[in-house]
Design a protein around this motif. Structure first.
Motif, PDB file in Angstrom:
ATOM      1  N   ILE A 199       8.946 -16.588  45.044  1.00 47.82           N
ATOM      2  CA  ILE A 199       8.399 -16.668  43.842  1.00 47.82           C
ATOM      3  C   ILE A 199       8.646 -17.968  43.101  1.00 47.82           C
ATOM      4  O   ILE A 199       7.947 -18.740  42.573  1.00 47.82           O
ATOM      5  CB  ILE A 199       8.674 -15.493  43.076  1.00 47.82           C
ATOM      6  N   LEU A 200      10.150 -18.136  43.344  1.00 50.09           N
ATOM      7  CA  LEU A 200      10.635 -19.548  42.834  1.00 50.09           C
ATOM      8  C   LEU A 200       9.825 -20.671  43.124  1.00 50.09           C
ATOM      9  O   LEU A 200       9.491 -21.564  42.608  1.00 50.09           O
ATOM     10  CB  LEU A 200      12.042 -19.574  43.022  1.00 50.09           C
ATOM     11  N   ILE A 219       6.217 -21.113  41.882  1.00 48.56           N
ATOM     12  CA  ILE A 219       6.222 -21.537  40.415  1.00 48.56           C
ATOM     13  C   ILE A 219       6.516 -22.729  40.529  1.00 48.56           C
ATOM     14  O   ILE A 219       5.768 -23.719  39.637  1.00 48.56           O
ATOM     15  CB  ILE A 219       7.278 -20.808  39.569  1.00 48.56           C
ATOM     16  N   PHE A 278      12.396 -22.637  30.590  1.00 46.29           N
ATOM     17  CA  PHE A 278      12.079 -21.829  31.865  1.00 46.29           C
ATOM     18  C   PHE A 278      12.803 -22.539  33.159  1.00 46.29           C
ATOM     19  O   PHE A 278      13.207 -22.035  34.032  1.00 46.29           O
ATOM     20  CB  PHE A 278      10.716 -21.860  31.895  1.00 46.29           C
ATOM     21  N   VAL A 334      16.160 -20.138  33.712  1.00 39.67           N
ATOM     22  CA  VAL A 334      15.566 -19.327  34.460  1.00 39.67           C
ATOM     23  C   VAL A 334      15.561 -19.707  35.772  1.00 39.67           C
ATOM     24  O   VAL A 334      16.099 -19.094  36.568  1.00 39.67           O
ATOM     25  CB  VAL A 334      14.249 -18.719  33.791  1.00 39.67           C
ATOM     26  N   LEU A 387      18.293 -18.720  38.947  1.00 40.43           N
ATOM     27  CA  LEU A 387      17.714 -17.736  39.871  1.00 40.43           C
ATOM     28  C   LEU A 387      17.513 -18.272  41.254  1.00 40.43           C
ATOM     29  O   LEU A 387      17.933 -17.696  42.381  1.00 40.43           O
ATOM     30  CB  LEU A 387      16.323 -17.207  39.536  1.00 40.43           C
ATOM     31  N   VAL A 424      11.446 -12.135  30.254  1.00 38.03           N
ATOM     32  CA  VAL A 424      11.915 -13.529  30.314  1.00 38.03           C
ATOM     33  C   VAL A 424      11.291 -14.064  31.811  1.00 38.03           C
ATOM     34  O   VAL A 424      11.228 -15.252  31.864  1.00 38.03           O
ATOM     35  CB  VAL A 424      13.502 -13.186  30.872  1.00 38.03           C
ATOM     36  N   PHE A 425      10.896 -13.338  32.765  1.00 35.16           N
ATOM     37  CA  PHE A 425      10.505 -13.994  34.019  1.00 35.16           C
ATOM     38  C   PHE A 425       8.942 -13.849  33.900  1.00 35.16           C
ATOM     39  O   PHE A 425       8.370 -14.404  34.880  1.00 35.16           O
ATOM     40  CB  PHE A 425      10.851 -13.117  35.163  1.00 35.16           C
ATOM     41  N   TYR A 426       8.195 -13.623  32.707  1.00 38.55           N
ATOM     42  CA  TYR A 426       6.924 -13.728  32.722  1.00 38.55           C
ATOM     43  C   TYR A 426       6.033 -12.911  33.791  1.00 38.55           C
ATOM     44  O   TYR A 426       4.920 -12.901  33.566  1.00 38.55           O
ATOM     45  CB  TYR A 426       6.225 -14.974  32.545  1.00 38.55           C
ATOM     46  N   LEU A 427       6.734 -12.421  34.957  1.00 36.15           N
ATOM     47  CA  LEU A 427       5.735 -12.239  36.022  1.00 36.15           C
ATOM     48  C   LEU A 427       4.741 -11.043  35.979  1.00 36.15           C
ATOM     49  O   LEU A 427       3.727 -11.144  36.353  1.00 36.15           O
ATOM     50  CB  LEU A 427       6.491 -11.907  37.299  1.00 36.15           C
TER      51      LEU A 427
END
Lengths: 360, 147
Positions: free
Chosen positions: A209-210, A213, A335, A339, A343, B12-15
């Motif tokens: 996921i990271l 993005i 973000f 975030v 993470l 927070v993570f919007y996902l």
């Protein structure tokens, strides 16, 4: 070095990447139109397929203006700096497993570098220089703002992008993309007699996921297309560009998308590992054929799997673009740093612990 | 002023929001009917009360108009110009009847004012031209729509 085969591979990759641009142009236009309950360009050719070809013709015939207020040398150089690294990144991505053919060992990868992933990131981040130089050389405040945003964005997201891949590198203990793709063919666990392969997305869901993005941010696609920002920066860094120079930026964007999709596929979705059902199909269709034919068919199926995975991620780029609005700049930075970065660090620590314990 | 909105912690993570958004666009992509009208082949149907291009109604090839000058009087855009003359079969008729389409605002007051049911507004709405045109009498006598 087997040069004829190498040249053939280079030709295939170059032509394939160049061909993605008109295809994606078509997909983006018709796809976005259908998502917005429109039809999109459908007049030229069947389903409007020739629209992209005519757009290319239009680009070729447009006047290439020499703007007096720009820095001519950098202005001309910038599109090339944007587009060339985009092509170069694909050199290390394997698009099928290797096979023996006519006494030769053919690997379907232009260069199997020992530093595979590092090369990818090194070259991919060169692309941002094109954007920065374009913004500076344009001598225009909007363009400069766009390229400044671009560089800030790159710095913040490249960090989490690099860190999110470390998990994969730890699990497969190799930087070579070929090894990583090969490693993802191993059995992970079995459910009801079906073997689930060790695809990156299964062992590194957070990392995937990271990385996804960050890749969106790296390719300057919505929701992270702040360098372009039509509403506030007109067109951002390519505001002063026209004709083929603009087309080069445009090509760079789509080729970056293709490369990013290929990278996501190779790192997290098994690369050229066959899609479910393909091994069975291969067995049914070519099971009784000669060994050589069987091998060629296997490579064909693998390349097809790779292509369809890339196609899915290319579609995801388009899909996300027409779904999510653009981030505000401070939201983007928030973000990225507050975030994504923690993470991805967490992911690295977690993976390292699991690898140490021998789970992965 | 920055308004702080209370959001659940997982935002927070919007996902989750992003995925539900993606599903909405996919729903539109796959199932929703497009609103596009394929113009030259399909045309929008307008009601009979639509006020489009003008025409002068004729009965047995004789125009209804008696050049009474009510329509140029009532016209708020002053786009109608009439020159009246006498003819053997008609005491008063418009020798010239011009409508300046660029000035016309298609209010339809000429149609309302006309006592002879002569000037009419048709359903025709495709009036794009490459030059500034004034509708002459022979053009206006073309019976468009037949309202």
């Amino acid at each position: 070095m087997d040069f004829p085969i190498l040249w053939m591979k280079i030709a295939v990759v170059l032509v394939g990447l160049l061909a993605t641009v008109p295809i994606m142009l078509f997909v983006e236009r018709r796809g976005s139109a259908l998502m917005q309950d429109r039809l999109g360009p459908n007049r030229i050719g069947p389903f409007g397929l020739l629209q992209a070809a005519l757009d290319v013709v239009k680009f070729l015939f447009k006047e290439d203006r020499a703007l007096r207020h720009t820095n001519q040398a950098y202005f001309t150089l910038a599109p090339w700096i944007a587009v060339v690294p985009a092509f170069m990144t694909f050199a290390v991505i394997p698009f099928a497993s290797s096979m023996d053919w006519d006494g030769r060992h053919v690997s379907f990868q232009i260069a199997n570098l020992d530093v595979g992933i590092l090369y990818c990131f090194a070259i991919a981040s060169l692309g941002v220089y094109g954007i920065i130089i374009a913004g500076w050389a344009s001598n225009n405040k909007y363009s400069l703002m766009g390229s400044l945003r671009s560089s800030a964005q790159m710095i913040s997201y490249e960090l989490s992008m690099g860190l999110s891949v470390i998990g994969i590198i730890l699990s497969f203990s190799s930087l070579k993309l070929g090894d990583i793709a090969l490693g993802q063919g191993q059995a992970f666990f079995t459910v009801f007699g079906h073997t689930i392969p060790k695809w990156g997305v299964l062992i590194q869901p957070l990392g995937f996921i990271l990385f996804l993005i960050s890749v969106f941010a790296e390719t300057n696609r919505l929701p992270f297309d702040l360098p372009e920002g039509e509403s506030e920066l007109v067109a951002g860094y390519h505001l002063e560009y026209g004709s083929m120079k603009f087309a080069l930026f445009f090509m760079a964007e789509y080729i970056n998308m293709a490369v990013a999709s290929a990278l996501v596929t190779t790192l997290f979705f098994g690369g050229w590992q066959m899609l479910p059902g393909f091994p069975y199909l291969h067995h049914v269709l070519f099971g009784s054929a000669e060994f050589q034919t069987q091998e060629i068919a296997r490579v064909g199926f693998e390349a097809l799997s790779f292509l369809s995975k890339i196609a899915f991620f290319m579609w995801l780029f388009v899909w996300v673009r027409w779904t999510i609005p653009r981030f505000r700049f401070d939201q983007l930075m928030h973000f990225g740093w507050k975030v994504m970065f923690p993470l991805s660090l967490l992911n690295v620590v977690l993976t390292a612990y699991l690898v140490m314990k021998g789970v992965l | 002023m920055l308004i702080k909105r209370k959001a659940p912690w997982w935002n927070v993570f919007y996902l989750i929001e992003v995925i539900s958004g993606l599903l909405i666009t996919m729903k539109h992509f796959l199932f929703k009917k497009t609103a596009t009208l394929q113009f030259p082949e399909e045309r929008r149907e307008y009601s009979d009360r639509y006020r489009g291009l003008h025409y002068i109604k004729t009965v047995n090839n004789v125009e209804n108009c008696t050049a009474c000058m009510l329509c140029p009087t009532v016209c708020p855009a002053e786009c109608i110009h009439i020159v009246a003359e006498e003819r053997a079969d008609k005491e008063k008729y418009p020798a010239r009847f011009e409508i300046d389409l660029l000035r016309c605002c298609f209010c339809g007051m000429c149609e309302e004012a006309c006592p002879k049911d002569a000037i009419k507004l048709s359903n025709i709405y495709e009036m794009a031209q490459v030059e500034r045109i004034v509708l002459e009498k022979d053009v206006l006598l073309d019976q468009r729509g037949g309202k």
